[in-house]
Design a protein around this motif. Sequence first.
Motif, PDB file in Angstrom:
ATOM      1  N   TRP A 132       4.354  15.088  -2.248  1.00 61.56           N
ATOM      2  CA  TRP A 132       5.763  14.427  -2.736  1.00 61.56           C
ATOM      3  C   TRP A 132       6.453  13.980  -1.190  1.00 61.56           C
ATOM      4  CZ3 TRP A 132       6.756  13.795  -7.696  1.00 61.56           C
ATOM      5  CH2 TRP A 132       6.199  14.728  -8.494  1.00 61.56           C
ATOM      6  N   LEU A 133       5.882  14.057  -0.222  1.00 62.64           N
ATOM      7  CA  LEU A 133       6.478  13.703   1.042  1.00 62.64           C
ATOM      8  C   LEU A 133       6.568  12.152   1.110  1.00 62.64           C
ATOM      9  CD1 LEU A 133       7.467  14.679   3.626  1.00 62.64           C
ATOM     10  CD2 LEU A 133       5.379  14.575   4.803  1.00 62.64           C
ATOM     11  N   ASN A 134       5.396  11.459   0.515  1.00 64.58           N
ATOM     12  CA  ASN A 134       5.591   9.932   0.868  1.00 64.58           C
ATOM     13  C   ASN A 134       6.619   9.509  -0.091  1.00 64.58           C
ATOM     14  OD1 ASN A 134       3.438   9.921   2.747  1.00 64.58           O
ATOM     15  ND2 ASN A 134       1.921   9.734   1.512  1.00 64.58           N
ATOM     16  N   ILE A 135       6.577  10.092  -1.131  1.00 61.44           N
ATOM     17  CA  ILE A 135       7.627   9.648  -2.225  1.00 61.44           C
ATOM     18  C   ILE A 135       9.073   9.982  -1.891  1.00 61.44           C
ATOM     19  CG2 ILE A 135       8.516   9.884  -4.508  1.00 61.44           C
ATOM     20  CD1 ILE A 135       5.689  10.539  -5.428  1.00 61.44           C
ATOM     21  N   TYR A 136       9.203  11.014  -1.131  1.00 59.65           N
ATOM     22  CA  TYR A 136      10.449  11.361  -0.608  1.00 59.65           C
ATOM     23  C   TYR A 136      10.779  10.385   0.632  1.00 59.65           C
ATOM     24  CZ  TYR A 136      13.873  13.788   2.598  1.00 59.65           C
ATOM     25  OH  TYR A 136      14.942  13.971   3.447  1.00 59.65           O
ATOM     26  N   GLU A 137       9.918  10.177   1.560  1.00 55.47           N
ATOM     27  CA  GLU A 137      10.222   9.226   2.865  1.00 55.47           C
ATOM     28  C   GLU A 137      10.752   7.808   2.109  1.00 55.47           C
ATOM     29  OE1 GLU A 137      10.282   9.615   5.697  1.00 55.47           O
ATOM     30  OE2 GLU A 137       9.488  11.723   5.845  1.00 55.47           O
ATOM     31  N   ILE A 138       9.914   7.230   1.077  1.00 56.63           N
ATOM     32  CA  ILE A 138      10.315   6.060   0.598  1.00 56.63           C
ATOM     33  C   ILE A 138      11.810   5.937   0.010  1.00 56.63           C
ATOM     34  CG2 ILE A 138       9.911   3.885  -1.009  1.00 56.63           C
ATOM     35  CD1 ILE A 138       6.748   4.690  -0.207  1.00 56.63           C
ATOM     36  N   ALA A 139      11.911   6.897  -0.936  1.00 62.45           N
ATOM     37  CA  ALA A 139      13.270   7.237  -1.723  1.00 62.45           C
ATOM     38  C   ALA A 139      14.309   7.472  -0.683  1.00 62.45           C
ATOM     39  CB  ALA A 139      13.036   8.372  -2.594  1.00 62.45           C
ATOM     40  N   SER A 140      14.062   8.156   0.216  1.00 61.12           N
ATOM     41  CA  SER A 140      15.276   8.369   1.479  1.00 61.12           C
ATOM     42  C   SER A 140      15.428   7.215   2.127  1.00 61.12           C
ATOM     43  CB  SER A 140      14.832   9.544   2.338  1.00 61.12           C
ATOM     44  OG  SER A 140      13.864   9.254   3.242  1.00 61.12           O
TER      45      SER A 140
END
Length: 485
Positions: free
Chosen positions: A391-399
């Motif tokens: 989920w880290l990549n999704i979190y980085e883009i979403a943030s």
Amino acid sequence: MDGVCRNSFGLLNVSMFHAYTCSLCFTYLFPRANIHAERNNSKESSIDTKSPEYICDSLGEHDCSRWKECCKAAEQCCQHQLKTAVSSPESNLCPRTWDGLRCFDDTAAGDTVMLSCPHYIKYGNMQGNVEKYCTENGTWALHPVTGKEWTNYSGCVDIQSMSGGAYAEVSANTFSLLLLVPAVAIFLAFRQLRGQQRIQLHVCLFLSFILTSILNLIWEVVVHRDRIQNRSEESFMFRQQNSCKLINILGRYARATTFFWMFCEGLFLHRLLVHAFRNPRNIRPYLLIGWIGPSVPIFIYSMMRWKFANDLCWVQNAGGFEWILYTPNLLSIVINLIFLMGILRILLTQLHQHPNEPSNYRRAIKATFMLVPLFGLQLFLVIYRPGSSQWLNIYEIASKIIIGSQGGVIALVICYFNGEVIACLKNTLRKLEIFKSKRHSLVTNYTVVSQRFRDNDTVVREKTEMCEMENIMLTETKNNVNGNI
């Protein structure tokens, strides 16, 4: 081989292997980090560098955990080597080894070993693989530059995800700039708007977001994208370290001003409600809080970083020092949340007093919709950073999208959806239409009058010519009569 373990530099006894591989873990995971200690001028001072607590003093909690996991993996690799039977020299196998981050078993000549990427690599791609090639002569492949045993970790660096995050950052901040700059121009263009204290606070908030977006774009283009596209030694981050630190700290200051100005917005609205909508005498205290307030934690943080964690470009997490900046930002959001609850309480009280008025429900929903981005409460959505790489990549883009587009969303709510602003724009458009219609009428009248003048000139000219012709004819007639006589 009993009692010894192998790493990329050769065979070592178990105790030496543990100490050496742990130091390699620190070097590979934090290539630019420094171990800080109080040193006397005398050369007799000694430091117990084998103590994990000592090493962790120079790292954040998360980085310390990563380093300890790497050391534990090296220790397990050594235990695995000791338990595995030794192969004969005639077998032409590449020897089992620890390369600094990963453990490899005996490998047949000509084969390529592929292992999953270690989870303690920062920003690593856990779906990628590590590759290590065993040459035909039974030795591990060497790096073409250093001439040492080499493992290919390029598959562990997810360039595509990093580029996706950079594109998200650039897009979100560009979106904010395209909405914020015209919004400031609109607020300053109309006298009835720029004279209001509430609008003056909005302008300062918008300016803080504009400054943040500009510095974020500079960081992404000059530092981040340059680091992705170029080798580390050739990147701006390595060549211009002081300039990189300056851009970093200015970006942190700009980001802090947005939190302080969101707090000022909440404080101003709270004071209006408490003091029965009586405006303060001036907004100078708010100017001090919004622009000068963030400089205090930024200055303290810069001094602490310079003295105790002066690493490359100040991009590594500095552990407890980061809370010098995190604390006031978090307090601003928490206090604004309290302000929002107080505002909603007042609105709900009105709803209970007048339950049959639908307009009150619309006002409550509208106030909530407007104040959530204005107070920065949507940042609670990205306040927790997941540790799982899934989920880290999704979190980085979403943030990056949520944080970068915040200024644009606030501009939409506060400016472009504001009835007062819309009324001012409509009045201006109406005046322009009236001016154009008057101008068109004047041009039309001028054309008609000019045509009449031209028609009159033509008539006069024709009459003059007729008179002249009559005079000529009379003169000729007289001459003929005289001649006959």
